[in-house]
Design an enzyme around this catalytic site. Sequence first.
Site, PDB file in Angstrom:
ATOM      1  CG  ASP A 108       1.189  -0.448  20.866  1.00 11.27           C
ATOM      2  OD1 ASP A 108       1.291  -1.258  19.924  1.00 11.27           O
ATOM      3  OD2 ASP A 108       1.179  -0.785  22.072  1.00 11.27           O
TER       4      ASP A 108
ATOM      5  CD  GLU B  55       2.272  -5.891  11.108  1.00 12.37           C
ATOM      6  OE1 GLU B  55       1.930  -6.212  12.256  1.00 12.37           O
ATOM      7  OE2 GLU B  55       3.240  -6.404  10.520  1.00 12.37           O
TER       8      GLU B  55
ATOM      9  CG  ASP C 187       0.284  -5.955   6.427  1.00 13.68           C
ATOM     10  OD1 ASP C 187      -0.183  -6.532   7.424  1.00 13.68           O
ATOM     11  OD2 ASP C 187       1.511  -5.846   6.210  1.00 13.68           O
TER      12      ASP C 187
ATOM     13  CG  ASN D 148       6.744  -2.342  16.281  1.00 11.54           C
ATOM     14  OD1 ASN D 148       6.390  -1.251  16.706  1.00 11.54           O
ATOM     15  ND2 ASN D 148       5.873  -3.260  15.877  1.00 11.54           N
TER      16      ASN D 148
END
Length: 307
Positions: A189, A216, A172, A180
């Site tokens: 992305d 993620e 992860d 973000n």
Amino acid sequence: MTETQRVLVIDDEKINLKIISDILRGDVDVTLAKSGSQGIRKAIELKPDLILLDVLMPDMDGFETMAILNRDVRTCAIPVIFITALDDARHEEKGLLLGASDYIQKPFNAEIIRARINLHLQLSQQRKMLERLANIDPLTSLANRRKYQERLFQEWDSALTSKSPLSLVVMDIDDFKQFNDHHGHAEGDKVLQQVARVISSQFQRSIDLVARYGGEEFVALLPNCNKEYAMEVVGSCAKAIENLQHTYHHNDKKYTVTISSGGVTYVPDSSGKVEDLFSAADKMLYLAKQKGKNCVLWTNNDLLTSL
Ligand SMILES: [Mg+2]
């Protein structure tokens, strides 16, 4: 699609095999078999896109051959066209009930054979494409969660039979929300795509499956794989991802994108449950996050049996 498709022709008469392969050669890869049993072996080995199967053969006829192909998971999805000289509705009905896709009658007409085979090859190609799309994560092109779930059950069963270790790791990206928030989702992305590429390039054995589990979070399912090897590869993934040097600021501090991983290695036995494998890896991931992130924690049978 440029891949040449493969047609397996099963017929006991040499002359028929020759006529059909002459008609098809150049358009497709043709493999010939002169009996039902040989045809079944070749179907398992070569996984053709289409099978042409003669109805009348000594020893094992076309219907028997088809029934065996239908029962085997490795061959049951391959479309079959029956070849028959019989202008007999009963045979046609029997073949269709068994799941035949079509019929070709003797004597052969080259144009009809080509047209029918092309049609069924196109259908087979479309079916495969849909299957691939249904199993792929569109952003990263990795396998998706659905594919992972499907393989997990298969690998669990096969590890149970072979009594071999099955490893699973959940990876992860740390604090990805903050990345973000800082750079926006479009940049996020791109990072997901790069991380996916790094992970899939590190797991180099063809039997390993790397999938995007969601958001993620990524998983790698490693059949017949011990803890040492699995941890080493996960360690290389973590290092390579850190080396991508994706940075962001949060509360006036600079951070680099890293991953935390939780893994498990387990030799399945009948008392274990397949669901517990993911739970154990996920628990290790949780502990890795608690420990301060950017690390790998692993467990083995003990934790799984205590879950
Ligand atoms: Mg025959």
